[in-house]
Every structure is written in C-alpha cells, then in structure tokens.
Write an enzyme that holds these catalytic residues in place. Structure first.
Site, PDB file in Angstrom:
ATOM      1  N   SER A 199       0.799  -1.468  -0.112  1.00 35.98           N
ATOM      2  CA  SER A 199      -0.054   0.114   0.086  1.00 35.98           C
ATOM      3  C   SER A 199       0.957   1.235   0.043  1.00 35.98           C
ATOM      4  O   SER A 199       2.135   1.239   0.313  1.00 35.98           O
ATOM      5  CB  SER A 199      -0.855   0.125   1.272  1.00 35.98           C
ATOM      6  OG  SER A 199      -1.793  -1.085   1.118  1.00 35.98           O
ATOM      7  N   SER A 215      -2.791  -3.667  -3.483  1.00 37.28           N
ATOM      8  CA  SER A 215      -2.330  -2.623  -2.809  1.00 37.28           C
ATOM      9  C   SER A 215      -3.523  -1.299  -2.528  1.00 37.28           C
ATOM     10  O   SER A 215      -4.114  -1.393  -3.311  1.00 37.28           O
ATOM     11  CB  SER A 215      -1.342  -2.087  -4.003  1.00 37.28           C
ATOM     12  OG  SER A 215      -0.549  -0.880  -3.452  1.00 37.28           O
ATOM     13  N   ASP A 252      -3.985   2.324  -2.195  1.00 38.44           N
ATOM     14  CA  ASP A 252      -3.272   3.422  -2.563  1.00 38.44           C
ATOM     15  C   ASP A 252      -4.192   4.536  -2.248  1.00 38.44           C
ATOM     16  O   ASP A 252      -5.123   4.838  -3.155  1.00 38.44           O
ATOM     17  CB  ASP A 252      -2.881   3.407  -3.890  1.00 38.44           C
ATOM     18  CG  ASP A 252      -1.932   2.204  -4.142  1.00 38.44           C
ATOM     19  OD1 ASP A 252      -0.778   1.976  -3.304  1.00 38.44           O
ATOM     20  OD2 ASP A 252      -1.885   1.461  -5.060  1.00 38.44           O
TER      21      ASP A 252
END
Length: 372
Positions: A250, A288, A290
């Site tokens: 992340s 991830s 983000d």
C-alpha cells in the site's frame, strides 16, 4: 596497513551514502523549487509527530500523525478530499470526507490491524479538546499499510498512548524519514521503504502557493528514479520470473497546500499524486491500498454557524495546473526520499529487508547522465 585499506574504504563509502536524501547526492527530481525543509511542514501550520516501536526481533511498527493546523480542528474544519487509487485498504473516515468535503481531525497513519486503536485514540484526543465538551460525533481519519513481513502485526502492539504521544509530539520544521513512525516496518520495491516527504513552492507569478506531501511507502513495481530504470538495472522488480505478490502492499499519500481550493479541486489535486507514484514505477497492484488525502489550510469551515451562506475566495480552475505539477513532483520525490532514508531492517521471524543500494543507484544514474 594495506590489508585494512578495503575495510576503511568500505566504511567511508557507507558513511558517504547512508541515509542521505537524493538531492544531497546530486539527484534533482522535477523542475519546481522546494520549500525550505522540502517537507509537508513547509505548508505553514502543518505539524508531524511520530512514534517508532522497535522491540527485540518481532516489533517493527509505529505511528505518524499529521496535524493540519493549530487550534480546534473539529470546531474550525478545513476543506479536504480523498482519492482512491486502488482500494485494497482499511482507511477509516472516508465516507464523511467524501460527502461533506471537510476534515475535522488530524490524520493518523499506522499498520493495518492498528487502525481501530488509532481511531479510538483520535476520538479521545478530539473529545478532550477544550470547546468539544458537547461533541457527540467524530470522524477520525486513519490510514494504514500492512507491515506484517517485518512486524508481528497480529500482536497489535500499537496502543492508544502511542497515538496520543505522536499527536503530542507533533511539530513543524524538519520531518524524520525512513524507518520511523508508520514506516518502521514497510517494504517498497522489495527494498526497505518508510516515511518520505517533499514540497514544492510555486513562483510568485504562479500564485506563490506551497504544496507538501508525506508518504508511507509499502508497495511494489519496477523502481524508477528520475526516469532511470533502477529496478530493471539492478534486476529486482515484481513479476521478474513468476506470478508473485511482491508488488502488493500500500501507499498512503498526504497532500497539504495553502492554496484556496475547495473539496472538488482538492480531489483533482489528489488524483495527480497517483501520477507521481506511477513515475516511481508503482503499479497500484491488486493487493495495494493506494489512498491520497488532500487538504487546504487556506480557510476554515465552522462546525456551527448562524449564517445560512458563506463567502470564500477560491482559486479559479484555470490556475490550478501548476499545483497539479507541484503535487506530482512532490509525491515522486517523497517516495524516493523514503527509500533513500531507510535502513536495512531485520524483524519478524528473521525476515530481513535490505536498504536501497545507494552507491549502485548513483552509478546507474551517472550512466544515464542524470546525476548532477
């Protein structure tokens, strides 16, 4: 004497390249000037506080607190927006910011399983502020990355007092980077990641505004530094030989600005941070999380008012493009700073993550003609 020469040279090499920001080593990212600290704290009033937990072999985690301004943030909110690049994350507080376009608490960054604890501490902090005696609802904003490779994340070692300490210790000026705070146990591009920050100061003719970015880096892809394919040159990147999860992780990106923007244009600013992340080689993989949180310190929005309308001076759409560019550059550099300032770390179950080999990186940058 001659036998000790290689050891001496190695020591000098380590001393020369260890924990220096790219600009100190001749790598200049972008074209816009930075603020005096090249940090999110170059935006007046913004403070950062960090608590780092390192305990024997298993604990490698921490807390990073970003306080946008002084005074009672709940009673005098600020405009804010959140943009989701890829939503595999546990960000708390998103829906109210999305709906109302305001931020009413500081922003806390920590590890994935400590988000509830951090939110609870942030609620305590807000309720205990003078003037909030009658508050019945608080929207704590807490972001995270998963540091379980180096940290015993299931042990949930972050306590409320750690979060409150980070808030108490928050200050302006220089921001510590690398293996600190919420970046203590993170991994980026298969090297040690961490906390990174950068800023850009627009020239007077472009408004003179400042944009500051702070990142918590824990993601993968193919590392690029100022356009140079470092990951490829070093032979270390995601999906090199097989389908794996080395790109998962992340990245939390926090943007502060003193430009008078409303939530709509702050979200447009936040979208550009993802472009800065992409310039470093990040791919926003399936696993991830983000997220970009952007806020402006230019004006305040009262929690309660007797006035049915308000008058605020806002920057026209035609004048926001320089801020977009500033955001892209500062995000890019903040991520790279996190890598350059991180140190090799060994933690949970003996896992070890090496720091970025800066001497080799500089050789590659020189090869591509990108070193000052």
């Amino acid at each position: 004497m001659k036998k000790s020469l290689p050891i001496i040279l190695l020591f000098l090499s380590v001393q020369l390249f260890a924990q220096k920001r790219p600009r100190e080593l001749g790598i200049k990212i972008g074209v816009l000037p930075t603020g005096p600290f090249n940090a999110i704290t170059d935006v007046a009033g913004v403070k950062v506080g960090q608590v780092t937990l390192v305990n024997e072999k298993d604990v490698r985690t921490g807390v990073t607190a970003i306080i946008p301004k002084g005074g009672n943030l709940f009673q005098q909110k600020i405009p804010a927006a959140i943009y989701i690049g890829n939503g595999f994350g546990k960000l708390t507080g998103y829906s109210q910011v999305e709906e109302l376009g305001t931020l009413e608490t500081p922003i806390i960054l920590t590890n994935t399983l400590s988000v509830p604890t951090a939110a609870d501490a942030l609620i305590d902090w807000t309720l205990n502020q003078k003037g909030n005696e009658n508050v019945r609802s608080v929207n704590p904003v807490v972001g995270e990355t998963n540091d379980s490779f180096l940290n015993d994340i299931r042990g949930r070692h972050i306590k409320k007092e750690n979060v409150l300490e980070a808030l108490k210790n928050a200050q302006t000026g220089k921001v510590e980077e690398g293996n600190v705070g919420a970046g203590t146990g993170t991994v980026c591009f298969n090297w040690k990641g961490g906390i990174g920050t950068s800023s850009r100061k627009l020239p007077g003719k472009l408004g003179g505004y400042t944009v500051g970015v702070l990142t918590q880096t824990n993601f993968g892809g193919v590392l690029k530094v100022n356009g140079v394919p470092i990951g490829e040159e070093l032979g270390k990147y995601a999906f090199k030989e097989s389908l794996d999860k080395s790109s998962d992780g992340s990245c939390m990106m926090i943007i502060a600005t003193d430009a008078p923007l409303d939530a709509r244009n702050l979200k447009r600013l936040a979208k550009r941070a993802i472009m800065g992340m992409a310039e470093t080689g990040g791919i926003a993989s399936n696993g991830s999380g983000d997220y970009v949180i952007a806020f402006s310190t230019a004006y305040q929005i009262p929690h309660e008012t007797t006035q049915g309308t308000s008058s605020v001076t806002l920057l026209h759409n035609d004048f926001v493009s320089p801020l977009f560019m500033a955001t892209i550059e500062a995000t890019n550099e903040a991520i790279i700073n996190s890598l350059f300032m991180a140190k090799t770390s060994e933690g949970f179950q003996g896992h070890k993550v090496e720091e970025l080999p800066k001497e080799k990186v500089l050789e590659i940058m020189r090869k591509y003609g990108r070193l000052k």
